[in-house]
Design an enzyme around this catalytic site. Structure first.
Site, PDB file in Angstrom:
ATOM      1  N   VAL A   1      55.092  28.342  12.432  1.00  0.00           N
ATOM      2  CA  VAL A   1      56.277  27.799  13.103  1.00  0.00           C
ATOM      3  C   VAL A   1      57.015  28.906  13.857  1.00  0.00           C
ATOM      4  CG1 VAL A   1      58.525  26.718  12.767  1.00  0.00           C
ATOM      5  CG2 VAL A   1      56.541  25.839  11.548  1.00  0.00           C
TER       6      VAL A   1
ATOM      7  N   CYS B   1      52.372  27.553   7.033  1.00  0.00           N
ATOM      8  CA  CYS B   1      53.045  26.931   8.176  1.00  0.00           C
ATOM      9  C   CYS B   1      54.280  27.714   8.591  1.00  0.00           C
ATOM     10  CB  CYS B   1      53.334  25.456   7.924  1.00  0.00           C
ATOM     11  SG  CYS B   1      54.081  25.034   6.387  1.00  0.00           S
TER      12      CYS B   1
HETATM   13  S1  SF4 Z   1      54.374  25.397   3.107  1.00  0.00           S
HETATM   14 FE1  SF4 Z   1      52.775  24.737   4.559  1.00  0.00          FE
HETATM   15  S2  SF4 Z   1      51.061  26.142   4.273  1.00  0.00           S
HETATM   16 FE2  SF4 Z   1      52.410  26.260   2.474  1.00  0.00          FE
HETATM   17  S3  SF4 Z   1      51.524  24.823   0.993  1.00  0.00           S
HETATM   18 FE3  SF4 Z   1      53.130  23.796   2.123  1.00  0.00          FE
HETATM   19  S4  SF4 Z   1      52.020  22.776   3.782  1.00  0.00           S
HETATM   20 FE4  SF4 Z   1      50.659  24.324   3.007  1.00  0.00          FE
END
Ligand code: SF4
Ligand code: SF4
Lengths: 500, 519
Positions: free
Chosen positions: B157, B153
């Site tokens: 982002v 993510c």
């Molecule tokens: S930071 Fe985002 S991509 Fe990484 S484990 Fe957590 S939810 Fe999943």
């Protein structure tokens, strides 16, 4: 398998140096240059291990490291049992770390304790776009309503939080006020901060300083009558019950443990710690920050100790006792004497089966050195070790107190390097994590997980050493390893292969 | 002192000794500032009530104990199903450590995957350099035939553009220009791991079929008689894919399994670590465009992939994780219809054996109530199977299930008189399930390992079916698809039922008149 025994230290050093040169060949030039600084052969008398550490992992190499969130939520905060720790952001991080670390605790889960639960704000696209502060506030309300016996809340930030500009501090303050000064702790442990779990430890330590200690009313009466023998256990996460098998020894020698940080710990224990006479620190890496702070601010000395294996335990008990009067010093001797027969029996049983066996380690920030003594108590030898997220002070401690001349040192090892090292050194045992376990077992090399104790433990303390010895024996001497090669395929000189 | 060298006590025995019990009680009383036990008891009881359930179901923001993971996990799962393919997740490295651990804990297998290790500076300047270096390093070190890129993510982002980044990396010589680097954006804040599966599978097929991101001509479909098969995110992939191959082979159908990770998650211990093993070859992946049809075993894992395939002119058929007789019938009949091949006697025989087993045992399942949770397709398959066993899937819950899914589950309920009092719960979590089990108790719970907390709290016996299963070993080696898979599921359910009957009838001179030797 121990080819090593027959070699001289000089030969081993030459072999290890060659090995390092060989693994570096796989990398593009720039990467090879960077990785070279993390690999070394230990030279006796040097003050550190001669490797660079606590710097960024290189993209694409398959580092074993995790992130700051793992260091804060997974290590420092997660085990505090009567608080609710919100994994703030998308669902993943909290899901993968849900109950995976085996921080044992006593309590009614879901009612007055919450460690093995996964509370998450489960961010959706709209939360990313419009921000998650309102949602966070509402989450706190819902927590208050559905889990009324919680003693506090922490906000464990995942990657997006710091990127979308949310103000979790403001939300925490407002809600804390609304709930009569309830302890609500925002933690800025987004996974992209720092280079590993390590910065997460530091940030989490600072959060305790700022949001727990600094909120304590100066004149608050302690919940118990202080004594001269009050100590706090710092940096024991009670994996498989480690803190319990440690606590019992401290109490048997006459000390009173007023807090456990953080395995089976509670908010009340965190708050009571500034009243301790001594902080005893097991995991230096993850909690030296708060120990130093308490030394500065509250004048509490701290003392590192090591409860792996009888030699280090006895040494540590005496060291801890040295901060106290004769009563405690005698107590330490009494405890050592009490457990001597158990230790003798354990060593008599297992040492003959393990004598001369070699081990390669790769663990987090403490065990790559701390467990060496326990292996040596069993007649085993650690021939290679490295830290996932150690700093230079860890490598100094390692060099000065633990490793032998010629030991192979690998910082933030890559999957490729570790595989090659093990393939060539052919140790009798590898101790590392779940991601490494099956790689080496496929190669026919016995393995123990040294983060989770492979679902066993405790390994700390005298009671724990019996389990440690039994586990190492059952890993190494399991009949299964003799069956790895089909009898019709036994080459005269078996050569382990890794993926090319 | 309780510990001994002779009989080493493990944690579960050691801490029950009087010294430890005393120590722990003392710790609690003196230092934990514990709640009044009566208050704890009161809240514990209150949390079982309809009133609590109502508050619990009124939750709008908080999620507690969800049964879903995030997108990139699904993407990693897909990637390793292709020949010598290294999953590469662009973003923070911690996530990758988590995916690898998660998969290893379930399959008890290595799980290889690299990260581009983005940190604070990448958050400011973007992760292009991480991609450039990362691809070069991974390519040189692990000699993959293909690198399949997805995102955490963080990268999503900040808006990193994979297509552009990969192109630039190639220009900078990280990997050869013609080297295969399919990609998929897999934002964790959209959908779940099944969405990630879908995006990654679509990304790989698009790559091979639609001109490799503008670097090659698009493939011209020359229809052949082959069938493509997509399993979806599946904790039983090892057993299931082998079972599906067996069915294809019995029927004499030429097939391509897209994303065949049945070998990489089941490598032998023979002295060699296989970072890659088996998998759909890149040639097969490309040639899959020519197939007559594609079958997806899990609709919700292929919601975007199937339309892509359909647009290339193939027939697409999707199932909802069929389990049991009727579900498998539909699957093999679809195969037969599409290929024109007859269903051989050998398959009819397997079917007959499953029906035989159900006939032998159904008396023990008939009328029993079950709660089920898991991924949307799995829930649908299991609910249908329970109905055909004469059982009632009273509560069916999927954290990653949506409205459309709920309607489908309702249709399954409506298809059987046993579905009359059953309810579906889309988007709910296991804390909701806890309230359901207290206020509307059932006989058994079906779910993954986390269901053991519900079993402990509510006393509902847990039958472990789903992903992840961390605390039982080797279940993933046995299929749950096909008639043989149906048999495995039946036996798994029966074993628990019989164990429970025995457990409830084993008190000497009290209940053991029913401790029967024949059941
Ligand atoms: S930071 Fe985002 S991509 Fe990484 S484990 Fe957590 S939810 Fe999943
Ligand atoms: S002991 Fe090791 S694994 Fe545990 S917190 Fe410290 S560094 Fe991490």
């Amino acid at each position: 398998m121990s080819v090593i025994e027959k070699q001289s230290v000089a030969e081993i050093k030459a072999r290890n140096k060659e090995l390092i040169a060989e693994v570096l060949k796989v990398y593009p030039e720039k990467t090879a240059k960077r990785r070279a600084k993390h690999l070394n052969v230990h030279e006796n008398g040097k003050s550190d291990c001669g490797v660079k550490s606590n710097i960024k992992s290189i993209p694409g190499v398959m580092t074993i490291r995790g992130c700051a969130y793992a260091g804060s939520k997974g290590v420092v905060w997660g085990p505090i049992k009567d608080m609710i720790h919100i994994s703030h952001g998308p669902v993943g991080c909290g899901q993968y770390s849900w109950a995976a670390r085996r921080n044992y605790y006593i309590g009614t889960t879901g009612i007055d304790t919450f460690v093995t639960m996964q509370f998450t704000s489960d961010f959706q696209e709209k939360d990313i776009v419009f921000g998650g502060d309102k949602k966070l506030a509402k989450i706190m309300d819902e927590i208050q309503e559905l889990f009324p016996l919680n003693n506090g809340i922490t906000v464990q930030s995942e990657c997006p939080i710091g990127l979308i500009g949310d103000d979790i501090e403001a939300v925490s303050k407002v809600k804390s006020k609304e709930y009569d000064g309830k302890t609500i702790v925002p933690v800025r442990c987004e996974g992209f901060r720092g280079v590993s779990q390590s910065l997460g430890h530091h940030i989490a330590n600072d959060a305790i300083r700022d949001w727990v200690f600094d909120k304590l009313p100066a004149d608050a009466a302690p919940r118990f009558e202080p004594s001269d023998y009050d100590v706090a256990i710092i940096g024991d996460y009670n994996i498989g019950g480690d803190a319990w098998s440690s606590r019992i020894l401290l109490e048997e020698m006459g000390l009173r443990v007023i807090a456990q940080w953080s395995g089976d710990g509670s908010l009340a224990e965190l708050e009571a710690t500034p009243k301790a006479k001594l902080n005893v620190l097991h995991c230096y890496r993850s909690m030296n920050y708060i120990s130093r702070h308490m030394e500065e601010k509250y004048n509490i000395p701290w003392c590192e100790y090591n409860f792996f294996g009888p030699s280090k335990i006895a040494e540590s008990l005496r060291k801890i006792a040295s901060y106290f009067d004769d009563k405690i010093k005698e107590g330490a001797e009494r405890v050592i004497a009490k457990y001597q027969p158990l230790m003798d029996a354990v060593i008599a049983k297992y040492r003959p089966r393990l004598e001369g066996k070699t081990v390669m380690l790769f663990v987090g920030g403490l065990r790559p050195r701390h467990v060496i003594g326990a292996y040596e108590d069993l007649g085993m030898e650690v021939v290679g070790t490295g830290y996932e997220f150690g700093h230079n002070d860890d490598y100094q401690r390692t060099a000065q107190h633990y490793v032998k001349d010629g030991t192979l040192i690998y910082d933030d090892v890559t999957g490729y390097e570790f595989e090659k090292f093990v393939e060539k050194v052919q140790p009798d045992l590898v101790g590392s994590g779940i991601k490494e376990k099956y790689v080496f077992q496929k190669m026919g090399v016995p393995f123990r997980q040294m983060h989770s104790w492979d679902y066993s433990g405790p390994y700390h303390g005298y009671d724990g050493f019996a389990i440690f010895a039994r586990d190492m024996d059952m890993a190494i001497n399991s009949p299964v390893w003799k069956m790895a090669k089909a009898p019709w395929k036994q080459a005269p000189k078996p050569l382990l292969q890794a993926a090319e | 002192m309780t510990q001994s060298a002779e009989h080493v006590l493990d944690h579960f025995e050691l801490f029950r000794g009087p010294e430890y019990q005393q120590m722990l009680a003392n710790k609690k009383k003196m230092f934990e500032n514990p709640r009044d036990p009566a208050e704890v008891e009161r809240i514990r009881e209150w949390a079982k009530t309809p009133e609590y359930r109502e508050k619990n179901f009124a939750r709008e923001a908080l999620t507690v104990n969800p049964a879903k993971a995030c997108q990139p996990l699904g993407a990693v799962f897909v990637a390793v199903g292709f020949e010598k393919t290294l999953p590469f997740v662009h973003g923070s490295q911690g996530c990758v450590a988590y995916y690898r651990s998660h998969l290893s804990r379930h399959f008890k297998e290595p799980s290889s995957c690299v990260s581009s290790s983005m940190t604070e500076d990448a958050a400011v300047f973007g992760g292009l350099n991480n991609m450039i270096d990362g691809l070069a390093n991974a390519y040189n070190m692990y000699k993959p035939k293909m690198i399949a890129v997805s995102t955490t993510c963080m990268a999503e982002v900040i808006g990193d553009d994979l297509n552009a980044f990969i192109k630039t990396s190639k220009e900078k010589g990280s990997v050869p220009a013609e080297y295969d680097v399919p990609f998929a954006h897999t934002p964790a804040f959209v959908g779940s791991h099944v969405t990630g599966y879908d995006n990654a599978m679509k990304g790989i097929l698009e790559h091979f079929w639609d001109g490799k991101a503008g670097t090659a001509p698009k493939l011209e479909r020359v229809p052949n008689e082959k069938i493509n098969f997509i399993g979806g995110f599946d904790g039983y992939t090892v057993g299931n894919i082998r079972e599906v191959k067996h069915i294809f082979e019995e029927m004499g159908i030429e097939y391509t399994i897209l994303g065949d990770n049945s070998n990489v998650f089941d490598t032998p211990t023979d002295g060699e670590f296989r970072m890659y093993d088996g998998g759909t070859t890149l040639e097969e992946a490309a040639n899959a465009v020519h197939a007559k049809a594609t079958i997806s075993m899990q609709h919700y894992c292929t919601e975007k992939t199937l339309p892509l395939i359909k647009n290339h002119g193939q027939e697409v058929v999707s199932f909802h994780h069929p389990v049991g007789v009727t579900g498998t019938d539909a699957f093999v009949m679809a195969l037969s219809r599409i290929t024109g091949k007859e269903i051989p006697e050998s398959i009819a025989l397997e079917r007959g054996r499953l029906v035989d087993a159900i006939a032998d045992s159904s008396a023990h399942i008939h009328g029993k109530k079950f709660a089920i949770y898991g991924d949307p397709d799995l829930c649908l398959g299991l609910a249908a199977f329970l109905l055909e066993l004469g059982a009632e899937p009273t509560h069916v819950l999927a954290t990653n299930g949506n409205k459309d899914w709920a309607e489908k589950v309702q249709a399954v309920f409506d298809s059987s008189p046993f579905g009359k009092n059953c309810h579906v719960y889309p988007g709910k979590d296991l804390w909701h399930m806890r309230s359901l089990l207290f206020t509307e108790p059932v006989d058994f719970l079906i779910g993954n390992t986390y269901g053991k907390y519900l079993e402990r709290d509510t006393g509902t016996p847990l039958i472990r079916i789903g992903f992840p299963i961390f605390d039982r070993h080797h279940k993933h080696r046995y299929p749950v698809w096909g008639y043989q898979g149906g048999l495995n599921v039946l036996v798994t359910i029966l074993d628990k039922i019989f164990d429970e009957i025995d457990r409830n009838t084993n008190v000497p001179a009290k209940s053991d008149y029913s401790f029967d030797i024949i059941r």
